[in-house]
Design an enzyme around this catalytic site. Structure first.
Site, mmCIF file in Angstrom:
data_model
loop_
_atom_site.group_PDB
_atom_site.id
_atom_site.type_symbol
_atom_site.label_atom_id
_atom_site.label_comp_id
_atom_site.label_asym_id
_atom_site.label_seq_id
_atom_site.Cartn_x
_atom_site.Cartn_y
_atom_site.Cartn_z
ATOM 1 C CG HIS A 35 -0.390 0.028 2.528
ATOM 2 N ND1 HIS A 35 -1.089 0.460 3.634
ATOM 3 C CD2 HIS A 35 0.841 -0.324 2.982
ATOM 4 C CE1 HIS A 35 -0.331 0.369 4.710
ATOM 5 N NE2 HIS A 35 0.841 -0.107 4.337
ATOM 6 C CG HIS A 36 3.844 2.164 2.376
ATOM 7 N ND1 HIS A 36 2.995 3.049 3.011
ATOM 8 C CD2 HIS A 36 4.226 1.263 3.319
ATOM 9 C CE1 HIS A 36 2.864 2.698 4.289
ATOM 10 N NE2 HIS A 36 3.600 1.618 4.496
ATOM 11 C CB CYS A 37 4.115 0.660 -4.306
ATOM 12 S SG CYS A 37 4.937 0.849 -5.913
ATOM 13 C CD GLN A 63 -1.252 8.691 5.121
ATOM 14 O OE1 GLN A 63 -0.372 9.132 5.864
ATOM 15 N NE2 GLN A 63 -1.751 9.396 4.121
ATOM 16 C CG ASN A 75 2.090 6.499 1.269
ATOM 17 O OD1 ASN A 75 2.162 5.288 1.500
ATOM 18 N ND2 ASN A 75 3.155 7.225 0.996
#
Length: 354
Positions: free
Chosen positions: A165-167, A207, A209
């Site tokens: 989920h950070h990519c 989070q 992002n």
């Protein structure tokens, strides 16, 4: 696991793989096993350097073995194992510049948060880190296709990996080199299966992002993100894409966490009425996790997952679950126990039970 059905006169090889472009949803409907997606190549290894990151690089393998020990999975030939995603498919979402940047070990070292990778030839970085992540990325897309194969509103699938989920399309980070969530959402939107409203429920401690940056402004999506607001990435621009941000203080415990989940997920489902749920089920919320800094017990994680699946089933919402973060060695046991609990509670129906 999404199962491969043997037809008369056909042979199933132990090393067979499935191309998600040619995926036949009817295969799942004929199956009597669980839509769990996994293959041995998910594991990350670079001559021991993976130990320099707290992430359990073999988490999927550990969970898979535990599920086999419980006879939820009876043999390896039953499992749909995704093929490695191609560069062409990655470019459906990622920029050429970003994909090209991964050919330099210094860039991958920053994403993987393992500085010594700078000195490792990129060939080995590709083979030992990025290739497993490409398999997991394909697994997320394939798992969503498994869920779509069920009758409308009853589908589910679990990828024993993914949840990066950070990519985003042009930037990796936080051990996330590929935007599997963005790619999964785009596949669902173009599937022709009537998936008109998608909710992303991100319960990783951090989070989410990456996909948020990619999907901002898309009114057919609703993002609910519960995270420790004092830890990485603290991305204010990406936060603009979150429809319901539930910010948690460090060391939040079970009672407060589960109460907030029930309230905010319930309110969000009533407000948006999605017909597909992408569930990013990070276990870095566990007490003692060195990066999540929350105080959720194993029992709390199991109850969390049960709440999510119960609410989805009550609203006739198909769901795909991705594992995302989880940096304790005990995380695999908790996830396996949660999947076993979901099965025992009747939230993971076999296709023939629909």
């Amino acid at each position: 696991m999404c199962l491969k059905i043997r037809r008369p006169g056909s042979q199933t090889r132990p090393d067979s793989t499935e191309n998600d472009d040619a995926f036949d949803g009817d295969t799942v409907l004929r199956s009597t096993k669980f839509p769990i997606v996994y293959r041995a190549e998910y594991g990350v290894t670079f001559c021991g350097l993976q130990r320099l990151h707290p992430f359990d690089a073999a988490k999927g393998e550990h969970i898979y073995k535990m599920l086999k020990a419980e006879n939820l999975i009876t043999n390896d030939n039953e499992v749909y194992r995704p093929e490695e995603i191609t560069t062409e498919k990655l470019l459906d979402v990622h920029t050429k510049r970003y994909i090209k940047s991964l050919k330099w070990s210094v860039n991958v070292a920053k994403i993987a948060e393992i500085p010594p990778l700078i000195f490792v030839p990129n060939y080995f970085v590709q083979r030992s880190y990025l290739r497993p992540m490409r398999y997991q990325t394909a697994g997320s897309i394939l798992a969503a296709k498994c869920a779509l194969a069920y009758p409308a509103g009853t589908g589910w699938a679990i990828n024993l990996g993914g949840g990066f989920h950070h990519c985003s399309s042009d930037r990796g980070g936080g051990f996330c080199p590929y935007a599997d969530i963005t790619m999964t959402v785009r596949m669902l939107q173009s599937s022709g299966k009537g998936v008109e409203k998608i909710m992303i429920l991100d319960l990783d401690a951090h989070q989410g992002n990456g996909y948020a940056r990619d999907l901002i402004g898309d009114d057919s999506l609703f993002i609910i993100d519960m995270y420790n607001y004092l830890i990485y990435p603290r991305d204010q621009d990406a936060k603009l894409a979150i429809n319901r941000a539930v910010e948690l203080k460090p060391h939040t415990g079970d009672k407060e966490y589960l109460h907030k989940l029930q309230k905010h997920l319930g309110d969000s489902l009533a407000e948006f009425e999605p017909n597909f749920l992408v569930y990013n089920a990070g276990t870095d919320i566990l007490k003692g996790d060195p990066l999540g800094i929350l105080d959720i017990t194993p029992t709390g994680v199991i109850e969390r997952d049960e709440i999510v699946f119960r609410m989805a089933r009550a609203k006739n919402i198909s769901i795909v679950m991705l594992l995302s973060g989880g940096y304790l060695r005990s995380s695999a046991r908790v996830i396996a126990d949660s999947i076993i609990n979901l099965n025992e509670k009747g939230f993971l129906p076999k296709p023939h039970q629909q």
